[in-house]
Design an enzyme around this catalytic site. Structure first.
Site, short mmCIF file in Angstrom:
data_model
loop_
_atom_site.label_atom_id
_atom_site.label_comp_id
_atom_site.label_asym_id
_atom_site.label_seq_id
_atom_site.Cartn_x
_atom_site.Cartn_y
_atom_site.Cartn_z
N GLU A 52 0.87 -1.17 0.00
CA GLU A 52 0.00 0.00 0.00
C GLU A 52 0.91 1.22 0.00
OE1 GLU A 52 -3.43 2.52 2.37
OE2 GLU A 52 -2.34 0.95 3.45
N ASP A 77 5.13 4.70 3.59
CA ASP A 77 4.89 6.13 3.70
C ASP A 77 6.16 6.78 4.24
OD1 ASP A 77 3.65 8.79 4.36
OD2 ASP A 77 1.80 7.70 4.00
N ASP A 126 -2.69 12.26 -2.82
CA ASP A 126 -2.89 13.67 -3.17
C ASP A 126 -3.00 13.73 -4.69
OD1 ASP A 126 -2.60 16.39 -3.81
OD2 ASP A 126 -1.26 16.75 -2.11
N LYS A 130 -2.74 20.76 -9.84
CA LYS A 130 -2.07 21.77 -10.66
C LYS A 130 -1.12 21.12 -11.66
CE LYS A 130 -2.27 25.49 -7.24
NZ LYS A 130 -1.49 26.47 -6.44
N ASP A 162 -11.02 9.63 -3.62
CA ASP A 162 -12.21 10.48 -3.59
C ASP A 162 -12.12 11.57 -4.65
OD1 ASP A 162 -10.03 11.67 -2.02
OD2 ASP A 162 -11.45 13.29 -1.69
#
Length: 224
Positions: A52, A77, A126, A130, A162
């Site tokens: 993950e 992470d 994220d 942009k 999402d």
């Protein structure tokens, strides 16, 4: 989170047997001893290895590990104070097939050997909307090439987000590159047929998104 609390979690991570924190030098210099040996040295079995990426608090890594005892899961992470929660839960609940690595996603092909990984999950990254942030999107072509290096032939990719932008961007890129999209759903909690592992495991932020009636999307695909 206060700095004292972060420091406490960093220290505690160092004591956890399921947390691995390779130095950048080890990875860049190709001297990291666990590369190619995660199944044999860490999990002591030959079960499929599932990652993950950007695991946050580790809810998905732990949730998947609890559901599938015959697979090995690693949450990755750079923010160790976040996945501290998942690592601690895995220890407290005796979940031996869940581990965590503190490193940058860009170095994934330095952490794992060619064909070492069976599946990769990307959960709520994220979207980097942009244009100048395109290079940081975790499903851009450069990242897909890194994933391809470590995935076995036919290995699966999963994207749960999402962000309608991220969903659409990724689908467009996959189709443009001629890659195989196995399943795509733009609202997994409203449309029938959603995989159970997509709807029955929720992250902390996902529950907040659902309270705001945000649609959660999912794509399953192959890149080799």
């Amino acid at each position: 989170m206060g700095s004292k609390n972060k420091l406490k979690r960093f220290k505690e991570n160092e004591t956890f047997h399921n947390v691995y924190q390779p130095t950048r030098e080890e990875l860049v210099d190709a001297t990291y001893k666990l590369k190619g040996k995660w199944k044999s040295e860490v999990f002591k079995n030959n079960n499929p290895l599932v990652l993950e990426l950007g695991c946050g608090k580790g809810e998905y890594t732990v949730g998947l590990a609890k559901r599938n005892a015959n697979k090995n899961y690693i949450g990755i992470d750079i923010k160790g104070a976040r996945f501290w929660r998942g690592a601690k839960t895995a220890i407290e609940e005796d979940i031996p097939n869940a581990a965590f690595i503190r490193t940058q996603i860009e170095l994934i092909d330095r952490v794992f050997a060619e064909n070492e990984v069976d599946e990769i999950w990307i959960t709520f990254p994220d979207p980097q909307i942009k244009y100048q942030r395109t290079k940081h999107r975790m499903t851009n072509q450069q990242f897909l090439e890194r994933y391809k290096k470590v995935l076995k032939p036919g290995g699966l990719m999963h994207l749960k987000t999402d962000s309608e932008f991220m969903h659409g961007y990724t689908l467009g890129l996959l189709h443009g590159l001629g890659l195989e999209v196995l399943y795509a759903n733009h609202n997994v909690y409203k449309l029938e047929g959603s995989p159970e592992e997509v709807t029955e495991i929720q992250t902390f932020y996902e529950s907040q998104y659902l309270e705001k009636a945000k649609a959660i999307t999912y794509i399953r695909f192959k890149i080799n």
